[in-house]
Structure formats: structure tokens, C-alpha cells
Scaffold this motif. Structure first.
Motif, PDB file in Angstrom:
ATOM      1  N   PRO A  41       1.376  -1.254   0.116  1.00 23.53           N
ATOM      2  CA  PRO A  41       0.117  -0.141  -0.225  1.00 23.53           C
ATOM      3  C   PRO A  41       0.433   1.193   0.298  1.00 23.53           C
ATOM      4  O   PRO A  41       1.695   1.359   0.421  1.00 23.53           O
ATOM      5  CB  PRO A  41      -0.946   0.309   1.404  1.00 23.53           C
ATOM      6  N   LEU A  42       0.450   2.406  -0.816  1.00 23.56           N
ATOM      7  CA  LEU A  42       0.839   3.437  -0.781  1.00 23.56           C
ATOM      8  C   LEU A  42       1.693   4.165   0.760  1.00 23.56           C
ATOM      9  O   LEU A  42       3.101   4.463   0.526  1.00 23.56           O
ATOM     10  CB  LEU A  42       0.443   4.339  -1.437  1.00 23.56           C
ATOM     11  N   ARG A  43       0.568   3.489   1.936  1.00 23.81           N
ATOM     12  CA  ARG A  43       0.751   4.658   2.681  1.00 23.81           C
ATOM     13  C   ARG A  43       1.954   3.696   3.362  1.00 23.81           C
ATOM     14  O   ARG A  43       2.423   4.255   4.492  1.00 23.81           O
ATOM     15  CB  ARG A  43      -0.236   4.363   3.874  1.00 23.81           C
ATOM     16  N   ALA A  44       2.721   2.983   2.937  1.00 22.92           N
ATOM     17  CA  ALA A  44       3.436   1.921   3.462  1.00 22.92           C
ATOM     18  C   ALA A  44       4.930   2.001   3.108  1.00 22.92           C
ATOM     19  O   ALA A  44       6.205   1.806   3.206  1.00 22.92           O
ATOM     20  CB  ALA A  44       3.206   0.398   2.898  1.00 22.92           C
ATOM     21  N   LEU A  45       4.905   2.951   2.244  1.00 20.66           N
ATOM     22  CA  LEU A  45       6.319   3.828   1.595  1.00 20.66           C
ATOM     23  C   LEU A  45       6.695   4.764   2.303  1.00 20.66           C
ATOM     24  O   LEU A  45       5.812   6.201   2.379  1.00 20.66           O
ATOM     25  CB  LEU A  45       5.924   3.988  -0.141  1.00 20.66           C
ATOM     26  N   ALA A  46       8.275   4.816   2.406  1.00 16.94           N
ATOM     27  CA  ALA A  46       8.895   5.787   2.898  1.00 16.94           C
ATOM     28  C   ALA A  46       9.963   6.580   1.545  1.00 16.94           C
ATOM     29  O   ALA A  46       9.782   7.675   1.338  1.00 16.94           O
ATOM     30  CB  ALA A  46       9.872   5.829   3.575  1.00 16.94           C
ATOM     31  N   GLY A  47       9.798   5.703   0.113  1.00 16.55           N
ATOM     32  CA  GLY A  47      10.230   6.567  -1.157  1.00 16.55           C
ATOM     33  C   GLY A  47      10.520   5.773  -2.339  1.00 16.55           C
ATOM     34  O   GLY A  47      10.077   4.642  -1.652  1.00 16.55           O
ATOM     35  N   ILE A  48      10.920   5.677  -2.806  1.00 15.22           N
ATOM     36  CA  ILE A  48      11.750   4.795  -3.894  1.00 15.22           C
ATOM     37  C   ILE A  48      13.209   5.472  -4.462  1.00 15.22           C
ATOM     38  O   ILE A  48      13.023   6.816  -4.544  1.00 15.22           O
ATOM     39  CB  ILE A  48      10.255   4.872  -5.391  1.00 15.22           C
ATOM     40  N   SER A  49      13.682   4.405  -5.281  1.00 14.29           N
ATOM     41  CA  SER A  49      15.113   5.096  -5.838  1.00 14.29           C
ATOM     42  C   SER A  49      14.808   3.935  -7.543  1.00 14.29           C
ATOM     43  O   SER A  49      14.240   3.650  -7.681  1.00 14.29           O
ATOM     44  CB  SER A  49      15.405   5.052  -5.244  1.00 14.29           C
ATOM     45  N   PHE A  50      16.296   4.808  -8.519  1.00 15.91           N
ATOM     46  CA  PHE A  50      16.368   4.168  -9.510  1.00 15.91           C
ATOM     47  C   PHE A  50      18.127   4.992 -10.073  1.00 15.91           C
ATOM     48  O   PHE A  50      17.719   6.144  -9.652  1.00 15.91           O
ATOM     49  CB  PHE A  50      15.437   4.227  -9.968  1.00 15.91           C
ATOM     50  N   LEU A  61      12.505   0.062  -3.615  1.00 15.11           N
ATOM     51  CA  LEU A  61      11.758   0.490  -2.783  1.00 15.11           C
ATOM     52  C   LEU A  61      12.000   1.054  -1.155  1.00 15.11           C
ATOM     53  O   LEU A  61      13.010  -0.507  -0.759  1.00 15.11           O
ATOM     54  CB  LEU A  61      10.351  -0.306  -2.236  1.00 15.11           C
ATOM     55  N   ARG A  62      11.613   1.774  -0.336  1.00 16.47           N
ATOM     56  CA  ARG A  62      12.060   2.116   1.337  1.00 16.47           C
ATOM     57  C   ARG A  62      11.085   2.701   1.607  1.00 16.47           C
ATOM     58  O   ARG A  62       9.681   3.270   1.561  1.00 16.47           O
ATOM     59  CB  ARG A  62      13.133   3.320   1.208  1.00 16.47           C
ATOM     60  N   LEU A  63      10.422   1.416   2.384  1.00 16.86           N
ATOM     61  CA  LEU A  63       9.586   1.066   3.278  1.00 16.86           C
ATOM     62  C   LEU A  63       9.765   1.641   4.786  1.00 16.86           C
ATOM     63  O   LEU A  63      10.595   1.930   5.024  1.00 16.86           O
ATOM     64  CB  LEU A  63       8.627  -0.966   4.001  1.00 16.86           C
ATOM     65  N   TYR A  99       9.504   6.389 -15.143  1.00 12.58           N
ATOM     66  CA  TYR A  99       8.445   7.447 -15.268  1.00 12.58           C
ATOM     67  C   TYR A  99       7.885   7.289 -14.412  1.00 12.58           C
ATOM     68  O   TYR A  99       6.637   7.311 -13.153  1.00 12.58           O
ATOM     69  CB  TYR A  99       7.616   6.967 -16.512  1.00 12.58           C
ATOM     70  N   VAL A 100       7.698   5.864 -13.122  1.00 13.25           N
ATOM     71  CA  VAL A 100       7.400   5.087 -12.436  1.00 13.25           C
ATOM     72  C   VAL A 100       7.471   5.369 -11.231  1.00 13.25           C
ATOM     73  O   VAL A 100       7.089   6.169 -10.005  1.00 13.25           O
ATOM     74  CB  VAL A 100       7.877   3.633 -11.916  1.00 13.25           C
ATOM     75  N   VAL A 101       8.942   6.205 -10.924  1.00 17.91           N
ATOM     76  CA  VAL A 101       9.619   6.665  -9.813  1.00 17.91           C
ATOM     77  C   VAL A 101       9.227   7.827  -9.701  1.00 17.91           C
ATOM     78  O   VAL A 101       8.436   8.709  -8.025  1.00 17.91           O
ATOM     79  CB  VAL A 101      11.330   7.563 -10.041  1.00 17.91           C
ATOM     80  N   ASP A 102       8.709   9.063 -10.772  1.00 23.21           N
ATOM     81  CA  ASP A 102       7.704   9.834 -11.011  1.00 23.21           C
ATOM     82  C   ASP A 102       6.145   9.494 -10.236  1.00 23.21           C
ATOM     83  O   ASP A 102       5.258  10.872  -9.462  1.00 23.21           O
ATOM     84  CB  ASP A 102       8.035  10.677 -12.126  1.00 23.21           C
ATOM     85  N   GLU A 103       6.135   9.180 -10.533  1.00 24.63           N
ATOM     86  CA  GLU A 103       4.359   8.421 -10.548  1.00 24.63           C
ATOM     87  C   GLU A 103       4.509   8.311  -9.109  1.00 24.63           C
ATOM     88  O   GLU A 103       3.506   9.014  -8.039  1.00 24.63           O
ATOM     89  CB  GLU A 103       3.962   7.329 -11.578  1.00 24.63           C
ATOM     90  N   VAL A 104       5.600   7.191  -8.571  1.00 28.64           N
ATOM     91  CA  VAL A 104       5.099   7.231  -6.540  1.00 28.64           C
ATOM     92  C   VAL A 104       5.467   8.601  -5.839  1.00 28.64           C
ATOM     93  O   VAL A 104       4.586   8.872  -5.651  1.00 28.64           O
ATOM     94  CB  VAL A 104       5.999   5.844  -6.825  1.00 28.64           C
ATOM     95  N   ARG A 105       6.992   8.861  -6.660  1.00 26.91           N
ATOM     96  CA  ARG A 105       6.563  10.248  -5.869  1.00 26.91           C
ATOM     97  C   ARG A 105       5.609  11.020  -5.171  1.00 26.91           C
ATOM     98  O   ARG A 105       5.082  11.700  -4.817  1.00 26.91           O
ATOM     99  CB  ARG A 105       8.356  10.490  -6.218  1.00 26.91           C
ATOM    100  N   ASN A 106       5.431  11.269  -7.011  1.00 24.83           N
ATOM    101  CA  ASN A 106       4.051  12.817  -6.530  1.00 24.83           C
ATOM    102  C   ASN A 106       2.761  11.724  -6.078  1.00 24.83           C
ATOM    103  O   ASN A 106       2.357  12.515  -5.168  1.00 24.83           O
ATOM    104  CB  ASN A 106       3.004  12.282  -8.444  1.00 24.83           C
ATOM    105  N   ALA A 115       7.056   9.555   6.203  1.00 27.11           N
ATOM    106  CA  ALA A 115       8.452   8.980   6.045  1.00 27.11           C
ATOM    107  C   ALA A 115       8.137   8.214   7.210  1.00 27.11           C
ATOM    108  O   ALA A 115       9.161   7.019   6.868  1.00 27.11           O
ATOM    109  CB  ALA A 115       9.405   9.904   5.883  1.00 27.11           C
ATOM    110  N   GLY A 116       8.181   8.791   7.890  1.00 28.47           N
ATOM    111  CA  GLY A 116       8.444   7.673   9.641  1.00 28.47           C
ATOM    112  C   GLY A 116       7.938   6.588   9.865  1.00 28.47           C
ATOM    113  O   GLY A 116       6.974   6.725   8.988  1.00 28.47           O
ATOM    114  N   PRO A 117       8.271   6.240  10.745  1.00 31.27           N
ATOM    115  CA  PRO A 117       7.512   4.755  11.540  1.00 31.27           C
ATOM    116  C   PRO A 117       6.277   4.648  11.495  1.00 31.27           C
ATOM    117  O   PRO A 117       5.612   5.241  11.594  1.00 31.27           O
ATOM    118  CB  PRO A 117       8.346   4.232  12.557  1.00 31.27           C
ATOM    119  N   VAL A 118       6.365   3.627  11.392  1.00 31.90           N
ATOM    120  CA  VAL A 118       4.722   2.944  11.808  1.00 31.90           C
ATOM    121  C   VAL A 118       4.928   2.417  12.913  1.00 31.90           C
ATOM    122  O   VAL A 118       5.231   1.261  13.628  1.00 31.90           O
ATOM    123  CB  VAL A 118       3.629   2.167  10.626  1.00 31.90           C
ATOM    124  N   ASP A 119       3.138   2.322  13.472  1.00 33.17           N
ATOM    125  CA  ASP A 119       3.445   1.668  14.465  1.00 33.17           C
ATOM    126  C   ASP A 119       2.234   0.234  14.410  1.00 33.17           C
ATOM    127  O   ASP A 119       1.754  -0.573  15.397  1.00 33.17           O
ATOM    128  CB  ASP A 119       2.303   1.823  16.302  1.00 33.17           C
TER     129      ASP A 119
END
Length: 300
Positions: A41-50, A61-63, A99-106, A115-119
Motif C-alpha cells: 500500500p502507498l501508505r507503507a512507502l517512505a520512498g522509491i529510487s532508481f 523501494l524504501r518502506l 516514469y514509475v519513480v515519478d508517479e510514485v513520488r507524486n 516517511a516516519g515509522p509506523v506502529d
């Protein structure tokens, strides 16, 4: 929708989640093939890189910390062939990867995903029941208890006690370490009231791993158990609970005195949020939203 198809696997992003499917290439690790498709899920992501390379690139992916029980149980020790959150990209698909990176970052920006931790775990962990044989034993997990059985390679002192059955509510921690160099790895369960001082070779609550092909599969057992333990960020005594969706909007507050004018960047961020709300409410079509979003992003 953004999609990239490679021999290493396929990633599809629909705006709300990333669907990661391992490929059939011989270089795809056994753990990834056994784990199968993952929906992040999008809410589990902290970032994406290429990262581009001469022969191939890497999508990664950085979760958010604590979102995935597999990453927590393995502690960042999964190598690339087995890491489901890495994708090898061929040079002729670098543009698609960007393009995938741009779409996810947007999307992360538009939905204001922190981007912080979850409980609470935001991914469910591997499917059960699970049974994996590697090293000096076999680990079976049915969702309620772990059963450890020994083979002819087990140390006599350890095998003498017979098979072990560990109820989940007696397990306080689980860890997986791969073998490295001359050091053997292990899958170890920490049981309430039993101090861990014994090497895995002699520990009746651990399976020793020697660096063979099926060793990574023990990480799936570790993750499946971890997903059913209390989250590491939970207060002592908290029960395991399913993740809750993050709120998508804030209730309207009473009118406040006029604030200083926003700078250009803040105004554009606010406009992106407004566009997202209009799309969710059905005021804007998907095509109208995409065109408006692109216009705002160009100004940024």
C-alpha cells in the motif's frame, strides 16, 4: 497506471498500491519466487529510487520502519536476489523506470504520506501454513504454533530432546541470520522465560543454517511468525491488531484570523491536495486530474 515489465519481475502502480510480481528468470532468488506477488500500500512507502548502471539499473523501494514483518525479522540482511523490494532494470527500460519513480513520488506527495515509522504492520507477511527444511531441521508454522523437527545432521544433545512445539503466545522474538563466511546462520525463537545463551547448534529453539540453497526460505517462517507477534512499536501488553488506514482528510476547523500569504511552493502543495480531493469526490475525471496535476508539477 504505471507499469514496468522485466525478466526480473513486474511492478505495477495504480495510484494506491504497488503490485510486485517476481519474474521467471533464473537469477530471481528462491525466496522471491516462493513468496510470490506482494501488494504494497502507498501508505507503507517512505520512498522509491532508481539507480542506473552500465549493464543494468536498480529500482528500489524504501518502506517505512515497522511496515513489513519480513524486513523486521531479517533486519536488512536479505541480499538482492532474495529482496522483493528490488528490481533489476534493463538499459532499454530506464525511461520507464524513471516514469514509475515519478508517479510514485507524486502520489506520496499528493497523499502527504509521512516517511516516519509506523506502529502496526501494513503488510500481512507470508501465507501460512509454512514448512521449510534447511540446515539441521524443519520449521513448520500453522499460525498458532511453531514446530521444530530435527534431522540426522542435528547435534545429539539437541536432538535428544525431540521435536519442539512453541505456541506463538510464548514467543517474544524471532530472528533470521544468513551464514556469512565461516559463520553459520540461524533461525531462532526467543521463548518467554528462557534466556538465550546457547549457540544455535545446541539451542533447541533454533535451527542452524549452513549457507545452502534453501536457507533464505527460513526467513519466510521468521516473517510469518513476526507478523503475529506484538508490533515492536506497540506498548507492552498491546495485542496484535490489523493496520488502520491513515485519515485522508482533516475535519474542518473554525475560521481563523487571516494568515500571512503562502510562499509559491506551499501554495502549489495545497493545490495538489485540492486536486486530489476533487478527484476522490468525483468532481474531476481521471483525465482532468492528470492534466491538472501535471500542470502544477511543472510549476514546481
Amino acid at each position: 497506471m504505471a507499469e514496468i515489465i522485466q525478466k526480473d519481475g513486474t511492478w505495477v502502480f495504480d495510484g494506491d498500491a504497488l503490485r510486485l510480481t517476481p519474474g521467471r528468470d533464473k537469477n530471481v532468488g528462491l525466496l522471491r519466487r516462493t513468496l510470490g506477488e506482494i501488494v504494497v500500500p502507498l501508505r507503507a512507502l517512505a520512498g522509491i529510487s532508481f539507480e542506473q548502471g552500465k549493464k543494468s539499473g536498480r529500482l528500489g523501494l524504501r518502506l517505512r520502519d515497522g511496515a513489513c514483518p519480513l524486513l523486521h525479522a531479517t533486519g536488512g540482511r536479505l541480499t538482492e536476489p532474495h529482496n522483493p523490494y528490488r528490481l533489476v532494470v534493463e538499459p532499454d527500460r530506464y525511461g520507464v523506470a524513471e516514469y514509475v519513480v515519478d508517479e510514485v513520488r507524486n502520489a506520496l506527495l499528493l497523499d502527504q504520506v509521512p516517511a516516519g515509522p509506523v506502529d502496526a504492520y501494513l503488510l500481512p507477511g507470508p501465507s501460512i501454513p509454512l514448512s521449510v527444511s534447511a540446515g539441521d531441521g524443519t520449521a513448520n508454522f500453522d499460525g498458532e504454533r511453531v514446530r521444530l523437527e530435527w534431522n540426522w545432521k542435528t547435534e545429539d544433545a539437541k536432538a535428544a530432546g525431540g521435536a519442539r512445539t512453541l505456541p506463538v503466545d510464548e514467543i517474544t522474538a524471532v530472528e533470521w541470520y544468513p551464514s556469512a563466511g565461516l559463520e553459520n546462520g540461524h533461525l531462532r525463537f526467543t521463548v518467554r522465560g528462557v534466556p538465550v545463551k546457547t549457540p544455535a547448534k545446541y539451542d533447541p529453539n533454533a535451527i542452524e543454517l549452513w549457507g545452502f540453497r534453501k536457507d533464505p526460505l527460513m526467513a519466510l517462517v521468521a516473517a510469518a511468525v513476526q507478523a503475529r507477534l506484538a508490533h515492536p512499536a506497540a506498548a507492552p501488553g498491546d495485542a496484535v491488531r490489523p493496520p488502520a488506514d491513515a485519515p485522508r482528510a482533516v475535519a474542518a476547523a473554525p475560521a481563523a484570523p487571516a494568515a500571512p500569504a503562502e510562499d509559491g511552493h506551499d501554495a502549489l502543495l495545497r493545490r495538489l491536495r485540492e486536486l486530489g480531493e476533487l478527484r476522490r469526490e468525483g468532481v474531476l475525471t481521471e483525465e482532468e486530474f492528470t492534466l491538472a496535476k501535471q500542470a502544477v508539477l511543472k510549476r514546481m
